[in-house]
Design an enzyme around this catalytic site. Structure first.
Site, PDB file in Angstrom:
ATOM      1  N   HIS A   1     -29.310 -10.145  -2.730  1.00 12.01           N
ATOM      2  CA  HIS A   1     -29.567 -10.854  -3.983  1.00 12.01           C
ATOM      3  C   HIS A   1     -28.641 -12.077  -4.008  1.00 12.01           C
ATOM      4  O   HIS A   1     -27.560 -12.040  -3.431  1.00 12.01           O
ATOM      5  CB  HIS A   1     -29.212  -9.890  -5.127  1.00 12.01           C
ATOM      6  CG  HIS A   1     -29.556 -10.369  -6.495  1.00 12.01           C
ATOM      7  ND1 HIS A   1     -28.744 -11.209  -7.226  1.00 12.01           N
ATOM      8  CD2 HIS A   1     -30.613 -10.091  -7.297  1.00 12.01           C
ATOM      9  CE1 HIS A   1     -29.290 -11.427  -8.414  1.00 12.01           C
ATOM     10  NE2 HIS A   1     -30.427 -10.767  -8.482  1.00 12.01           N
TER      11      HIS A   1
ATOM     12  N   ASP B   1     -23.144  -3.723  -3.035  1.00 16.48           N
ATOM     13  CA  ASP B   1     -23.856  -4.090  -4.249  1.00 16.48           C
ATOM     14  C   ASP B   1     -24.744  -2.896  -4.603  1.00 16.48           C
ATOM     15  O   ASP B   1     -25.743  -2.636  -3.931  1.00 16.48           O
ATOM     16  CB  ASP B   1     -24.686  -5.354  -3.973  1.00 16.48           C
ATOM     17  CG  ASP B   1     -25.646  -5.691  -5.114  1.00 16.48           C
ATOM     18  OD1 ASP B   1     -25.797  -4.875  -6.047  1.00 16.48           O
ATOM     19  OD2 ASP B   1     -26.256  -6.777  -5.053  1.00 16.48           O
TER      20      ASP B   1
ATOM     21  N   GLN C   1     -29.091  -1.668  -7.437  1.00 16.47           N
ATOM     22  CA  GLN C   1     -30.378  -0.954  -7.342  1.00 16.47           C
ATOM     23  C   GLN C   1     -30.235   0.470  -6.815  1.00 16.47           C
ATOM     24  O   GLN C   1     -31.233   1.155  -6.595  1.00 16.47           O
ATOM     25  CB  GLN C   1     -31.356  -1.731  -6.438  1.00 16.47           C
ATOM     26  CG  GLN C   1     -31.720  -3.113  -6.941  1.00 16.47           C
ATOM     27  CD  GLN C   1     -32.466  -3.093  -8.279  1.00 16.47           C
ATOM     28  OE1 GLN C   1     -32.991  -2.068  -8.710  1.00 16.47           O
ATOM     29  NE2 GLN C   1     -32.524  -4.240  -8.935  1.00 16.47           N
TER      30      GLN C   1
ATOM     31  N   LYS D   1     -29.193  -1.787 -15.874  1.00 11.37           N
ATOM     32  CA  LYS D   1     -30.195  -1.253 -14.941  1.00 11.37           C
ATOM     33  C   LYS D   1     -30.144   0.269 -14.880  1.00 11.37           C
ATOM     34  O   LYS D   1     -30.922   0.902 -14.187  1.00 11.37           O
ATOM     35  CB  LYS D   1     -29.971  -1.837 -13.541  1.00 11.37           C
ATOM     36  CG  LYS D   1     -30.286  -3.337 -13.467  1.00 11.37           C
ATOM     37  CD  LYS D   1     -30.179  -3.841 -12.053  1.00 11.37           C
ATOM     38  CE  LYS D   1     -30.010  -5.342 -11.981  1.00 11.37           C
ATOM     39  NZ  LYS D   1     -31.271  -6.093 -12.076  1.00 11.37           N
TER      40      LYS D   1
ATOM     41  N   CYS E   1     -34.658 -13.528  -6.956  1.00 11.22           N
ATOM     42  CA  CYS E   1     -33.271 -13.932  -6.632  1.00 11.22           C
ATOM     43  C   CYS E   1     -32.900 -13.562  -5.211  1.00 11.22           C
ATOM     44  O   CYS E   1     -31.766 -13.127  -4.946  1.00 11.22           O
ATOM     45  CB  CYS E   1     -32.260 -13.330  -7.609  1.00 11.22           C
ATOM     46  SG  CYS E   1     -32.522 -13.844  -9.288  1.00 11.22           S
TER      47      CYS E   1
HETATM   48  N1  PMP Z   1     -27.868  -7.242  -6.951  1.00 12.56           N
HETATM   49  C1  PMP Z   1     -29.086  -6.716  -6.917  1.00 12.56           C
HETATM   50  C2  PMP Z   1     -29.538  -5.983  -5.693  1.00 12.56           C
HETATM   51  C3  PMP Z   1     -29.917  -6.828  -8.027  1.00 12.56           C
HETATM   52  O1  PMP Z   1     -31.146  -6.307  -8.007  1.00 12.56           O
HETATM   53  C4  PMP Z   1     -29.458  -7.530  -9.168  1.00 12.56           C
HETATM   54  C5  PMP Z   1     -30.334  -7.724 -10.391  1.00 12.56           C
HETATM   55  N2  PMP Z   1     -31.634  -8.136 -10.112  1.00 12.56           N
HETATM   56  C6  PMP Z   1     -28.167  -8.061  -9.152  1.00 12.56           C
HETATM   57  C7  PMP Z   1     -27.406  -7.890  -8.026  1.00 12.56           C
HETATM   58  C8  PMP Z   1     -27.604  -8.802 -10.308  1.00 12.56           C
HETATM   59  O2  PMP Z   1     -27.432  -7.964 -11.401  1.00 12.56           O
HETATM   60  P1  PMP Z   1     -27.091  -8.546 -12.832  1.00 12.56           P
HETATM   61  O3  PMP Z   1     -28.096  -9.610 -13.110  1.00 12.56           O
HETATM   62  O4  PMP Z   1     -27.202  -7.379 -13.733  1.00 12.56           O
HETATM   63  O5  PMP Z   1     -25.692  -9.090 -12.765  1.00 12.56           O
END
Ligand code: PMP
Length: 404
Positions: A122, A199, A202, A225, A363
């Site tokens: 991401h 990270d 997910q 999430k 993203c």
């Molecule tokens: N890492 C991953 C794998 C994600 O899916 C996401 C959210 N789509 C993020 C980081 C970022 O999370 P947040 O927007 O809650 O900071």
């Protein structure tokens, strides 16, 4: 066994309609819906215990502080960390990764060093490192992604060297659904004394994570999430490393003593929590974690895997269907394209049928470039979804197809 009908009654929003159709919410990787107990925890905190934490001697301030610190201990226990000093509250995964990149780079990285990330990250595990690389002159190396949507582990092994100072990797891809072999990555890196950051945005909502068992040195996730509120997240870090890292932000709370000549910093985790924290968010996050634990992560994983398998078997019956990401090790996410239909057209038309999916690059633009596609349609699941909803999705896709 999951009693989906009972669980769905805990989530008020799942009863609503959009465009006169029952909501089919399949955008859980972006954010999950909130059970009534989490909504009540927020309301209860503001109605009965609101006061700024940590600095107050009055009753309410102490109660709010106790609740926030109990929430920190809940997070610690939830992810199997050793001490609450290792649990830093942040705004979410993005802030966790920015904190990590900024403080880790300042403490440990210089020109000639390398940080390894992967081709399925991401943006929040790419851009913070790029920003710091611009400051400190280290290099980013990227583990390639195979056609199946897995990490090329041979390439990863070959990349590790004396220059490598950190590996920062997603546990589960938010696009492909791939569950990466994080244990193996950590063993390989640790055998050369290299720390690993994960990270977990997910993974934490879907699979049991124990940071000690995994051996992760850092682990980040977002409250929203995992059925908690927005604006709260976590960075777990191993004490030995956090202690060597400088603060991310300066201000109240993070200091021991301030003079104009010299400031000393507070102990962990407060050194990394400048300013008034989102104590209400952390209290409600703890409620969400209790809710998830009451169902059980093994039960959740089993049910969501069943949903995922069902979705893939249904969707692959649709002519022209192309699933993006075909790893056997998958969690709760299915990305796809149908014929030449642009993902945003598919998403817009599904929306009119009450089906909420996400479309675009999610993203993860470098991953889209690798796959040679502009974006995908992504359906992502929670334990409150049903096979009937997947049938609705599948019928919806067929209907959109007929319109093209
Ligand atoms: N890492 C991953 C794998 C994600 O899916 C996401 C959210 N789509 C993020 C980081 C970022 O999370 P947040 O927007 O809650 O900071």
């Amino acid at each position: 066994m999951i009693d989906v009908e009972r669980i769905r009654r805990d989530f008020p929003i799942l009863g609503r309609e959009v465009y006169g159709k029952p909501l089919v919410y399949l955008d859980n990787a972006a954010t999950t819906q909130k059970p009534q107990c989490v909504i009540d925890a927020i309301s209860e905190a503001y109605c009965n215990v609101n006061a700024n934490v940590h600095r107050g001697i009055h009753f309410l301030s102490q109660q709010a502080t106790d609740m926030m610190e109990a929430a920190r201990d809940k997070v610690r226990q939830f992810i199997g960390a050793g001490s609450t000093g290792e649990i830093i509250f942040t705004r979410g995964t993005t802030e966790s990764m920015n904190l990590l990149a900024s403080s880790f780079a300042q403490a440990f990285l210089k020109e000639g060093d390398e940080v390894i990330i992967s081709g399925m990250e991401h943006h929040s595990n790419i851009v913070p490192w790029q920003i710091q690389a611009g400051r400190y002159g280290f290099k980013l190396k990227v583990i390639p992604v195979t056609d199946l949507g897995e990490l090329d582990m041979d390439a990863f092994s070959a990349m590790l060297s004396d220059k490598t100072k950190l590996v920062s990797i997603t546990h589960v891809s938010n696009v492909l659904g791939t569950v990466n072999p994080v244990s193996e990555i950590i063993s390989l890196a640790h055998s050369r004394g290299i720390p690993v950051a994960v990270d977990g945005a997910q993974s934490v909502p879907h699979i049991k994570v124990d940071v000690k068992e995994l051996g992760a040195d850092f682990y980040a996730f977002s409250g929203h999430k995992i059925y908690g509120p927005t604006g709260i997240g976590v960075l777990y870090g191993r004490k030995e490393l956090l202690e060597k890292m400088p603060p991310y932000q300066g201000g109240g709370e993070m200091i021991k003593r301030v003079t104009f000549e010299k400031t000393t910093y507070n102990e962990l985790p407060y050194k990394f929590e400048a300013g008034t924290p989102d104590y209400v968010g952390s209290i409600a996050l703890a409620t969400a974690l209790d809710y998830v634990q009451a169902i059980g992560l093994d039960t959740i994983a089993q049910y969501e895997n069943e949903l995922c398998d069902y979705a893939i078997s249904k969707l692959t019956q649709i002519p022209g269907m192309r699933i993006i990401g075909n790893s056997e090790h998958r969690s709760a996410v299915v990305s796809f394209l149908v014929g030449n239909i642009h993902p945003s057209d598919m998403g817009t038309l599904l929306d009119r049928l009450g089906i909420a999916v996400r479309t675009g690059h999610h993203c993860a633009e470098p991953l889209m470039d690798r796959m040679g596609i502009p974006g995908t349609v992504r359906a992502s699941f929670s334990f409150y979804n049903t096979k009937a909803e997947i049938d609705t999705l599948s019928a919806g896709i067929e209907r959109v197809k007929r319109m093209f």
